[in-house]
Design a protein around this motif. Structure first.
Motif, PDB file in Angstrom:
ATOM      1  N   LYS A 131     -16.138  -8.272 -16.586  1.00 53.10           N
ATOM      2  CA  LYS A 131     -15.365  -7.109 -16.136  1.00 53.10           C
ATOM      3  C   LYS A 131     -15.986  -6.487 -14.896  1.00 53.10           C
ATOM      4  CE  LYS A 131     -12.817  -5.084 -19.898  1.00 53.10           C
ATOM      5  NZ  LYS A 131     -12.797  -3.955 -20.830  1.00 53.10           N
ATOM      6  N   PHE A 177       7.166 -13.468  -8.663  1.00 49.86           N
ATOM      7  CA  PHE A 177       6.351 -12.275  -8.431  1.00 49.86           C
ATOM      8  C   PHE A 177       5.001 -12.638  -7.814  1.00 49.86           C
ATOM      9  CE2 PHE A 177       3.281  -9.022  -9.663  1.00 49.86           C
ATOM     10  CZ  PHE A 177       3.922  -7.885  -9.217  1.00 49.86           C
ATOM     11  N   LEU A 214     -13.351  -4.334 -12.909  1.00 50.22           N
ATOM     12  CA  LEU A 214     -12.592  -3.642 -13.949  1.00 50.22           C
ATOM     13  C   LEU A 214     -13.416  -2.587 -14.663  1.00 50.22           C
ATOM     14  CD1 LEU A 214     -10.666  -6.662 -15.512  1.00 50.22           C
ATOM     15  CD2 LEU A 214      -9.810  -4.958 -13.922  1.00 50.22           C
ATOM     16  N   ASP A 242      -0.907  -3.737 -24.586  1.00 51.28           N
ATOM     17  CA  ASP A 242      -0.747  -5.169 -24.885  1.00 51.28           C
ATOM     18  C   ASP A 242      -1.670  -6.035 -24.012  1.00 51.28           C
ATOM     19  OD1 ASP A 242       0.399  -5.508 -22.392  1.00 51.28           O
ATOM     20  OD2 ASP A 242       2.409  -5.880 -23.118  1.00 51.28           O
ATOM     21  N   ARG A 243      -2.555  -5.416 -23.291  1.00 48.71           N
ATOM     22  CA  ARG A 243      -3.594  -6.072 -22.487  1.00 48.71           C
ATOM     23  C   ARG A 243      -3.046  -6.854 -21.301  1.00 48.71           C
ATOM     24  NH1 ARG A 243      -8.594  -7.764 -23.741  1.00 48.71           N
ATOM     25  NH2 ARG A 243      -7.911  -9.874 -24.125  1.00 48.71           N
ATOM     26  N   SER A 244      -1.756  -6.805 -21.037  1.00 45.67           N
ATOM     27  CA  SER A 244      -1.248  -7.514 -19.856  1.00 45.67           C
ATOM     28  C   SER A 244      -1.721  -6.829 -18.571  1.00 45.67           C
ATOM     29  CB  SER A 244       0.279  -7.617 -19.891  1.00 45.67           C
ATOM     30  OG  SER A 244       0.873  -6.348 -19.881  1.00 45.67           O
ATOM     31  N   HIS A 281      -0.130 -19.699 -17.518  1.00 46.73           N
ATOM     32  CA  HIS A 281      -1.150 -18.934 -16.805  1.00 46.73           C
ATOM     33  C   HIS A 281      -1.991 -19.860 -15.922  1.00 46.73           C
ATOM     34  CE1 HIS A 281      -3.617 -14.985 -17.260  1.00 46.73           C
ATOM     35  NE2 HIS A 281      -3.462 -15.344 -16.016  1.00 46.73           N
ATOM     36  N   ALA A 337      -7.865 -14.068 -18.865  1.00 51.99           N
ATOM     37  CA  ALA A 337      -8.645 -13.316 -19.854  1.00 51.99           C
ATOM     38  C   ALA A 337      -8.708 -14.072 -21.177  1.00 51.99           C
ATOM     39  CB  ALA A 337      -8.069 -11.939 -20.055  1.00 51.99           C
ATOM     40  N   THR A 376      -8.918   0.429 -18.370  1.00 53.13           N
ATOM     41  CA  THR A 376      -8.140  -0.778 -18.632  1.00 53.13           C
ATOM     42  C   THR A 376      -7.935  -0.960 -20.127  1.00 53.13           C
ATOM     43  OG1 THR A 376     -10.180  -2.029 -18.465  1.00 53.13           O
ATOM     44  CG2 THR A 376      -8.744  -2.052 -16.564  1.00 53.13           C
ATOM     45  N   GLU A 377      -8.616  -0.120 -20.923  1.00 55.92           N
ATOM     46  CA  GLU A 377      -8.497  -0.276 -22.367  1.00 55.92           C
ATOM     47  C   GLU A 377      -7.541   0.746 -22.944  1.00 55.92           C
ATOM     48  OE1 GLU A 377     -11.483   0.353 -21.012  1.00 55.92           O
ATOM     49  OE2 GLU A 377     -12.612  -1.499 -21.220  1.00 55.92           O
ATOM     50  N   PHE A 405      -8.347 -15.031 -12.495  1.00 54.77           N
ATOM     51  CA  PHE A 405      -8.881 -14.549 -13.765  1.00 54.77           C
ATOM     52  C   PHE A 405      -7.909 -14.882 -14.897  1.00 54.77           C
ATOM     53  CE2 PHE A 405      -9.359 -10.440 -16.368  1.00 54.77           C
ATOM     54  CZ  PHE A 405     -10.257 -11.036 -17.229  1.00 54.77           C
ATOM     55  N   LEU A 459      -4.583  -6.751 -17.705  1.00 52.70           N
ATOM     56  CA  LEU A 459      -5.577  -7.676 -17.142  1.00 52.70           C
ATOM     57  C   LEU A 459      -4.921  -8.697 -16.229  1.00 52.70           C
ATOM     58  CD1 LEU A 459      -7.861  -8.199 -20.252  1.00 52.70           C
ATOM     59  CD2 LEU A 459      -8.320  -6.824 -18.218  1.00 52.70           C
ATOM     60  N   PHE A 460      -3.688  -9.060 -16.538  1.00 45.26           N
ATOM     61  CA  PHE A 460      -2.956  -9.962 -15.641  1.00 45.26           C
ATOM     62  C   PHE A 460      -2.592  -9.244 -14.338  1.00 45.26           C
ATOM     63  CE2 PHE A 460       1.247 -11.475 -14.119  1.00 45.26           C
ATOM     64  CZ  PHE A 460       0.843 -12.706 -13.646  1.00 45.26           C
ATOM     65  N   TRP A 461      -2.030  -8.044 -14.452  1.00 52.21           N
ATOM     66  CA  TRP A 461      -1.647  -7.315 -13.227  1.00 52.21           C
ATOM     67  C   TRP A 461      -2.860  -7.051 -12.365  1.00 52.21           C
ATOM     68  CZ3 TRP A 461       3.078  -8.285 -13.062  1.00 52.21           C
ATOM     69  CH2 TRP A 461       3.895  -8.216 -14.190  1.00 52.21           C
ATOM     70  N   ALA A 470      -2.283 -14.606 -24.364  1.00 53.41           N
ATOM     71  CA  ALA A 470      -1.399 -13.459 -24.594  1.00 53.41           C
ATOM     72  C   ALA A 470      -1.651 -12.264 -23.700  1.00 53.41           C
ATOM     73  CB  ALA A 470      -1.444 -13.015 -26.052  1.00 53.41           C
ATOM     74  N   VAL A 471      -2.207 -12.431 -22.515  1.00 53.52           N
ATOM     75  CA  VAL A 471      -2.221 -11.284 -21.622  1.00 53.52           C
ATOM     76  C   VAL A 471      -1.096 -11.345 -20.594  1.00 53.52           C
ATOM     77  CG1 VAL A 471      -4.671 -10.837 -21.877  1.00 53.52           C
ATOM     78  CG2 VAL A 471      -3.847 -12.129 -19.913  1.00 53.52           C
ATOM     79  N   LEU A 472      -0.356 -12.418 -20.528  1.00 51.32           N
ATOM     80  CA  LEU A 472       0.825 -12.401 -19.660  1.00 51.32           C
ATOM     81  C   LEU A 472       1.850 -11.453 -20.285  1.00 51.32           C
ATOM     82  CD1 LEU A 472       1.377 -16.121 -18.585  1.00 51.32           C
ATOM     83  CD2 LEU A 472       0.359 -14.266 -17.300  1.00 51.32           C
ATOM     84  N   PRO A 473       2.523 -10.647 -19.447  1.00 46.23           N
ATOM     85  CA  PRO A 473       3.487  -9.696 -20.009  1.00 46.23           C
ATOM     86  C   PRO A 473       4.589 -10.418 -20.771  1.00 46.23           C
ATOM     87  CG  PRO A 473       3.599  -9.783 -17.603  1.00 46.23           C
ATOM     88  CD  PRO A 473       2.396 -10.551 -17.999  1.00 46.23           C
TER      89      PRO A 473
END
Lengths: 329, 295
Positions: free
Chosen positions: B58, B109, B63, A115-117, B149, B92, A325-326, B90, A119-121, B95-98
């Motif tokens: 990246k 956190f 990354l 789900d690409r999260s 975010h 991205a 990461t993918e 960063f 990248l947040f972590w 929708a990259v937040l869990p």
């Protein structure tokens, strides 16, 4: 200073895991316990309504015999039997823990890539080593501690229920509540956690490795790879060149990679003195954590090699966490 | 070389790349990129799809592996990602937040793991939105997720903020608010922002520097002032069109019977003789520079 910051940081990483899997880690053992308790209650109701109390046996404890045993003053036998009852009552929580850990392990380093999260972590100052370690500690300790806590709560609730029941039948319920017996049992359950954790390392390492390595379908990697290789080895008797039976592979490779997270699967390695016959189950269980059986386990090659293999796979999982990461999902 | 550029050369750059390369199989994503981003700039990294923007970001964020030299805040991002992330933020894209996380837990956190995070600032930003702390990310709209975010990121005292298509899929209200908040409440001369987006028109007024990337190569790297000096758009009547064409314009398009020519590096005094002079938009410049990319 920096150690307090990093321990604090690590506790946040553990909290994060718990938040995400609260349902699995907390509610699964709680609900399993409630189901078990309901089954006991149902059994009691059936026993009462069928008015067939004389020979009823529940969880290996023949309650009809309780009073007679006690009249002989054989309290030790009662407690040994009660141990079997309490441990088998908690057994489904152990099985539930296996499923929780299995699916947690497979998803732990994969779902956030899907789900690409991730990248947040990864945008936070947390190293990949810390991330993976938090997941290892969650599997080895956090989930098992919650499961054992649920078992103890279940034991307690069961004893309360049984106390009421025996009281109705004119037996002194205090006989069920021997503090030394219960505390010994619960302390053993707690002390088994680190032993289970070390034993589980190959499974923990394998699941996390698949989870961090797979670009898609980590479940298939984790299960199919050992199982298919096991089938091929069995079909072509490949182990015979090492003068080993195929069962050796299933037991020491496939079993250790997939099933070591089931609590207590090391009992046969521990060579419990009394495990040879079912009748002696109570004595066998009291052997758990006896000095000789634990010593046997801790010095056995399968235990020690398992730890080394587990650590190696965890290190590999850290590597893949860093470079992947993918996912294709 | 201007005095300004001389000063920039001497300052320690936030990002410095030399011969930065990356290939995926036979595809070259980055082809010997040389790059310097000084502190206190807002840099737009603009390029068509597949030009290497995301790969470059990246690499900067540690990354991905790469060849060549790259240092971010003086550190190698491959080996020092954890230290780097104390000073680099960063976003991205949406929708990259869990999605399972609660807003309050997310704030707790980040406060727990990030030494440079200010809970007060974050909560002040959140108070301006409709986001409730008990909500889960999956219950928020796309725009609200980006607001959350941004609130998390702006509360971090970082040196470099990297934004990869931060406003993708948002409506114009959220997009405008996003960049305004960033400019008014976040940016200062200690901070550097590196942003990629397809909505060039919305960010061109806030950029200080422009980088065009195409097929893994940098095709333009200049400050906005230098871009204004170098490029000019001239509205030319039909009578002078041939004279204009003789000066080798980058592009020509027709409007109301007149031609608009885009020139690179032609003296502005010569161009005023041809017709009305304009500053070209980044979008027009982009289209002219990237001509034939997908052909």
């Amino acid at each position: 200073m920096s150690t307090t910051v990093s321990t604090n940081k690590f506790s946040w990483l553990l909290k994060r895991e718990f938040w995400e899997y609260r349902g699995a880690f907390f509610w699964t053992p709680v609900i399993t316990g409630i189901v078990m308790l309901s089954l006991v209650l149902l059994a009691l109701i059936i026993a009462e309504t069928s008015a067939n109390r004389a020979g009823m046996s529940l969880n290996g404890v023949n309650f009809g015999e309780i009073s007679s045993h006690l009249s002989e003053g054989n309290a030790a036998k009662l407690y040994a039997g009660l141990n079997v009852g309490l441990l088998s009552l908690g057994f489904p929580i152990g099985i539930a823990l296996f499923f929780v850990l299995f699916f947690y392990g497979i998803g732990a380093l994969y779902n956030d890539r899907a789900d690409r999260s991730v990248l947040f972590w990864k945008s936070l100052p947390i190293s990949d080593t810390e991330t993976v370690l938090a997941k290892v500690v969650t599997m080895a300790f956090v989930a098992p501690i919650l499961a054992v806590a649920a078992m103890i709560a279940l034991h307690f609730a069961f004893l309360v229920l049984m106390s009421v029941w025996v009281l109705v039948h004119g037996i002194n319920p205090m006989l069920l509540w021997s503090p030394t017996h219960l505390l010994t049992l619960w302390a053993k359950l707690a002390l088994l956690i680190p032993i289970n954790a070390l034993w589980a390392l190959p499974s923990i390492g394998w699941l996390l490795l698949c989870s961090s390595f797979a670009r898609s379908k980590p479940f298939l990697w984790a299960v199919a790879l050992p199982v298919v290789s096991g089938v091929l080895i069995s079909m072509f008797h490949l182990m015979s060149s090492l003068s080993l039976p195929s069962s050796w592979y299933w037991r020491n490779i496939v079993g250790r990679l997939l099933l070591s997270i089931i609590p207590g699967t090391w009992v046969d390695v521990a060579e419990l003195r009394h495990l040879d016959s079912d009748d002696r189950m109570p004595e066998a269980l009291s052997d758990l954590l006896s000095l000789s059986s634990v010593g046997h386990l801790l010095t056995s090659p399968t235990f020690l090699i398992g730890i080394v293999a587990g650590v190696a796979m965890i290190v590999a999982a850290m590597y893949f966490r860093r470079v992947r990461t993918e996912s294709y999902a | 070389m201007t005095i300004e550029n001389e000063e920039l050369k001497n300052a320690v750059p936030i990002v410095r790349a030399k011969g930065l390369s990356k290939r995926y199989g036979t595809t070259v994503a980055l082809d010997h990129v040389d790059l310097q981003i000084p502190a206190g700039r807002i840099v737009g990294l603009i390029g068509p799809n597949g030009a290497g923007k995301t790969t470059a970001l990246k690499a900067i964020l540690g990354l991905t592996e790469f060849d060549g030299e790259l240092s971010v805040l003086g550190l190698d991002p491959r080996t020092h990602r954890t230290e780097l992330m104390q000073h680099v933020c960063f976003i991205a894209d949406v929708a990259v937040l869990p999605r399972w996380m609660r807003v309050g837990d997310a704030v707790d956190f980040v406060a727990g793991v990030h030494p440079r995070f200010s809970r007060e600032k974050c909560e002040a930003f959140l108070a301006r939105t409709k986001i409730a702390k008990t909500q889960r990310v999956r219950e928020l709209s796309k725009g609200m997720i980006v607001q959350l975010h941004l609130a998390l990121v702006m509360a971090i005292d970082a040196k470099l903020l990297v934004l990869d298509e931060p406003t993708l899929g948002l409506d114009i209200l959220y997009r405008k608010e996003f960049y305004e908040t960033l400019l008014n409440d976040y940016f200062d001369h200690e901070k550097t922002i590196l942003v990629t987006t397809h909505q060039v028109e919305e960010i061109e007024r806030i950029l200080t520097d422009l980088i065009f990337i195409r097929d893994g190569r940098i095709v333009l790297d200049a400050s906005m002032d230098a871009v204004a000096e170098r490029y000019a758009e001239v509205l030319v009547g039909p009578d002078k069109a041939d004279a204009a064409r003789a000066l080798k314009p980058l592009s020509e398009r027709q409007i109301f019977g007149k031609s608009i020519f885009l020139f690179d590096g032609i003296d502005h005094s010569r161009l005023t003789a041809l017709g009305e002079l304009h500053k070209p938009s980044v979008a027009d410049l982009f289209v002219a520079t990237m001509k034939g990319t997908y052909a």
